[in-house]
Design a protein around this motif. Structure first.
Motif, PDB file in Angstrom:
ATOM      1  N   SER A  21      20.917 -51.424 -22.493  1.00 16.17           N
ATOM      2  CA  SER A  21      21.103 -51.921 -21.126  1.00 16.17           C
ATOM      3  C   SER A  21      22.587 -52.033 -20.780  1.00 16.17           C
ATOM      4  N   ALA A  22      23.389 -52.552 -21.723  1.00 15.06           N
ATOM      5  CA  ALA A  22      24.830 -52.683 -21.484  1.00 15.06           C
ATOM      6  C   ALA A  22      25.490 -51.310 -21.361  1.00 15.06           C
ATOM      7  N   ILE A  23      25.081 -50.362 -22.202  1.00 19.82           N
ATOM      8  CA  ILE A  23      25.666 -49.024 -22.164  1.00 19.82           C
ATOM      9  C   ILE A  23      25.307 -48.322 -20.860  1.00 19.82           C
ATOM     10  N   ARG A  24      24.060 -48.464 -20.439  1.00 21.63           N
ATOM     11  CA  ARG A  24      23.621 -47.789 -19.209  1.00 21.63           C
ATOM     12  C   ARG A  24      24.373 -48.331 -17.994  1.00 21.63           C
ATOM     13  N   ALA A  25      24.584 -49.651 -17.958  1.00 21.59           N
ATOM     14  CA  ALA A  25      25.319 -50.233 -16.831  1.00 21.59           C
ATOM     15  C   ALA A  25      26.784 -49.777 -16.844  1.00 21.59           C
ATOM     16  N   ALA A  26      27.386 -49.744 -18.033  1.00 20.75           N
ATOM     17  CA  ALA A  26      28.795 -49.350 -18.125  1.00 20.75           C
ATOM     18  C   ALA A  26      28.984 -47.864 -17.880  1.00 20.75           C
ATOM     19  N   ALA A  27      27.970 -47.059 -18.222  1.00 23.28           N
ATOM     20  CA  ALA A  27      28.093 -45.609 -18.056  1.00 23.28           C
ATOM     21  C   ALA A  27      28.167 -45.194 -16.591  1.00 23.28           C
ATOM     22  N   GLN A  28      27.821 -46.107 -15.672  1.00 18.85           N
ATOM     23  CA  GLN A  28      27.938 -45.779 -14.251  1.00 18.85           C
ATOM     24  C   GLN A  28      29.390 -45.646 -13.826  1.00 18.85           C
ATOM     25  N   SER A  29      30.301 -46.310 -14.539  1.00 21.28           N
ATOM     26  CA  SER A  29      31.719 -46.259 -14.173  1.00 21.28           C
ATOM     27  C   SER A  29      32.620 -45.778 -15.298  1.00 21.28           C
TER      28      SER A  29
ATOM     29  N   ALA B 141      33.818 -44.147 -26.795  1.00 24.32           N
ATOM     30  CA  ALA B 141      34.357 -45.317 -27.489  1.00 24.32           C
ATOM     31  C   ALA B 141      34.308 -46.548 -26.589  1.00 24.32           C
ATOM     32  N   SER B 142      34.612 -46.362 -25.303  1.00 28.29           N
ATOM     33  CA  SER B 142      34.560 -47.494 -24.366  1.00 28.29           C
ATOM     34  C   SER B 142      33.137 -48.004 -24.218  1.00 28.29           C
ATOM     35  N   LEU B 143      32.170 -47.104 -24.178  1.00 23.49           N
ATOM     36  CA  LEU B 143      30.772 -47.516 -24.035  1.00 23.49           C
ATOM     37  C   LEU B 143      30.295 -48.251 -25.271  1.00 23.49           C
ATOM     38  N   ILE B 144      30.699 -47.807 -26.452  1.00 26.08           N
ATOM     39  CA  ILE B 144      30.335 -48.514 -27.681  1.00 26.08           C
ATOM     40  C   ILE B 144      30.932 -49.915 -27.678  1.00 26.08           C
ATOM     41  N   ASN B 145      32.176 -50.031 -27.255  1.00 26.02           N
ATOM     42  CA  ASN B 145      32.818 -51.354 -27.203  1.00 26.02           C
ATOM     43  C   ASN B 145      32.088 -52.294 -26.250  1.00 26.02           C
ATOM     44  N   VAL B 146      31.615 -51.766 -25.117  1.00 27.51           N
ATOM     45  CA  VAL B 146      30.862 -52.590 -24.173  1.00 27.51           C
ATOM     46  C   VAL B 146      29.603 -53.132 -24.835  1.00 27.51           C
ATOM     47  N   ALA B 147      28.882 -52.271 -25.571  1.00 27.63           N
ATOM     48  CA  ALA B 147      27.668 -52.713 -26.258  1.00 27.63           C
ATOM     49  C   ALA B 147      27.981 -53.772 -27.307  1.00 27.63           C
TER      50      ALA B 147
END
Length: 561
Positions: free
Chosen positions: A106-114, A119-125
């Motif tokens: 869920s966190a990755i999908r929300a962050a992937a919109q922007s 590496a940034s997406l992994i950090n968000v998760a």
């Protein structure tokens, strides 16, 4: 690892040591359990014991007062699993792999919109899992999850962007990848050429480059809704990919990468031509100042000669006056006014009037003789200095550059720039970042009358122009933005209401460059010269991120300003 980090993060507390001793039966298991406990507190997951740095193991073993022969390892898989459960139970963590994956996805999908960097997406998760107090999954699991979610999100973006293009626009973009066998290079590769020095020739080339990019299509419309971060990532991916590799990806992705690349190039080109414009105006002013210094040096001898001639004129006037010291001087000032008043109020006396008339005639003759002698001597002094015509020309040349005003000299260096600068302001869209629009109004004025200047060196401050089939009156108020030196350069006392056209253009372009540097005027579609006010968050966007009511009251006035 530093000694401070070891002490802060990997030093077990007394109750932790007591708990571990009560839980295990051997020194080996004791050491392994304490190492896992401190590593989990630090990392939020259980690393393999052989991956733990030796410094950490040595530090914990020393605090537990165990022999150096004791190593941190377990002798069975079931023991390792049981130890992990002991740590989870002590820390109150319940491991649920399905829940962890759901939170991370869920966190990755929300962050992937922007965001688009894996590496940034992994950090968000990771951040979201740490905030919720969950045990972190393995890196491989997160990496696979990011790749899958990112592909799904980007696939939808690719399809949306490609769907906004017409068939002709698609064909034009794909044609950029065609490799010319004679070069062999594609237009796509040629677009990657960087900007060069800010010469007038390079500025012309960059303006042609900008016109070529704008002709590709409305990239801002194609990329509507795509965050700037993703656009930059798409452009970066396209930049490092050659035409052959671009042909290997799907068409929708290929079109989107090209659209992002062209969009970033258009933004960069606007920054580049604006920067070149500001530098060229700076060069024009620099040359004007240097020319003024050169003229001052050239006219220094002439100025000294004119002062000598002026001294000769004063000496001639003094010599003429000394030849007849008794000649009456004309009465001027308050004494003359008092004398007139006394004459008007005195009683009429015929004999006195006759005497006064004779005295007046004598005085007039004396003054006429003095003026004749003075004039003859002055003319002689002027002739000795080269004559009235030559002296007048020298005076005009020297006096033209008094007062440290180099602005009239800028026009001669502006001539070669004029067509290119007008092409520039036609190619970019300018907007005021405040309510002050004086410079933009002046720019609109000079653009409207630029062709009329071919037959008129001076123009009126109010002109009638045709716009969209209607006649419109434009009035220029130079007092709203020009300083005293510019006003002196633009206006002519002999022609009130008229302005020197070429000097006016230099003045407006100079103020435009200054306003662009200060940010009072922005370039639409640029980055370095963009309107920063449009990029600021509104109060409605900031409010959800502000916690307490006290901080909200403190921040609200600042945000509104």
């Amino acid at each position: 690892m530093s000694a401070r980090e070891l002490a802060d993060s990997f030093t077990p507390a007394a109750d932790e040591v007591a708990w571990a001793r009560a839980t295990t039966k051997t020194d080996q298991h004791l050491l392994a359990l304490v190492v896992w406990l401190k590593c989990y507190r630090r990392l939020r997951y259980f690393p393999s014991l052989d991956e733990v740095p030796d410094a950490v193991v040595v530090h914990i073993r020393g605090l537990l007062e165990l022999p150096e022969s004791v190593v941190a390892e377990v002798d069975a898989t079931r023991t390792a699993k049981r130890h992990r459960e002991f740590v989870r139970a002590r820390l109150g963590v319940k491991y649920d792999s399905a829940e962890v994956r759901e939170i991370a996805e869920s966190a990755i999908r929300a962050a992937a919109q922007s965001k688009d960097n894996p590496a940034s997406l992994i950090n968000v998760a990771l951040e979201e899992l740490v905030v919720q107090g969950k045990e972190l999954p393995g890196y491989t699991a997160l990496d696979k999850m990011v790749a899958r979610v990112r592909a799904e999100v980007n696939g939808k973006v690719y399809a949306d962007v490609a769907a906004r293009m017409t068939g002709a626009q698609r064909a034009w973009l794909l044609h950029l990848l065609w490799v010319d066998p004679s070069t062999p290079r594609s237009e796509f590769d040629k677009l990657k050429a960087p900007a060069k020095a800010a010469t007038i020739g390079k500025l012309k080339e960059r303006l042609a480059h900008l016109a070529k990019l704008d002709a590709v299509g409305p990239t801002e419309s194609w990329l509507t809704g795509v965050p700037p971060g993703k656009i930059s990532h798409f452009a970066g991916e396209a930049k490092v990919t050659d035409a052959a590799d671009m042909a290997k990806v799907g068409e929708d992705k290929r079109l989107t990468l090209l659209a992002g690349f062209i969009h970033v190039l258009r933004t960069s080109a606007r920054d580049e031509v604006t920067e070149m414009f500001c530098k060229r105006m700076g060069v024009i002013h620099k040359k004007g100042r240097f020319r003024l210094e050169a003229l001052r040096e050239e006219h220094r001898i002439e100025s000294e000669r004119l002062l000598e001639v002026f001294g000769d004129v004063l000496a001639a006037a003094r010599e003429a006056a000394e030849q007849d010291p008794d000649a009456p001087e004309p009465a001027v000032g308050p004494d003359a006014e008092d004398a007139v008043d006394e004459t008007e109020t005195a009683e009429p006396d015929p004999a006195g009037e006759e005497t006064a008339e004779l005295q007046a005639e004598e005085e007039a003759e004396a003054q006429a003789e003095l003026a004749r002698r003075t004039g003859a001597l002055v003319l002689k002094a002027l002739a000795g200095g080269g004559g009235v015509d030559r002296l007048s020309a020298a005076h005009e040349a020297v006096a033209a550059h008094h007062g440290n005003n180099y602005l009239p000299l800028c026009e001669q260096y502006y001539k070669s720039h004029r067509p290119t600068l007008f092409t520039l302001v036609d190619a970019i869209e300018l907007e005021a970042t405040s309510a002050e629009r004086a410079v933009l109004d002046a720019l609109e004025f000079v653009r409207a009358v630029r062709d009329a200047g071919r037959i008129a060196e001076r123009i009126d401050e109010t002109v009638l122009v045709e716009r969209d089939g209607e006649e419109v009156v434009l009035t220029l108020d130079i007092d709203a933005f020009a300083g005293p030196l510019w006003k002196r350069t633009l206006r002519d006392r002999r022609r009130p209401g008229m302005l020197a056209r070429r000097h006016l253009e230099v003045c407006v372009f100079s103020h435009l460059a200054s306003e662009l540097r200060s940010g009072d005027i922005a370039v639409v579609g640029s980055d370095s010269y963009a309107n920063l006010h449009t990029q600021q968050m509104t109060w409605e966007e900031c409010e959800p991120h502000i916690g307490t009511s006290a901080s909200r009251r403190a921040c609200q006035p600042t945000l509104r300003r």
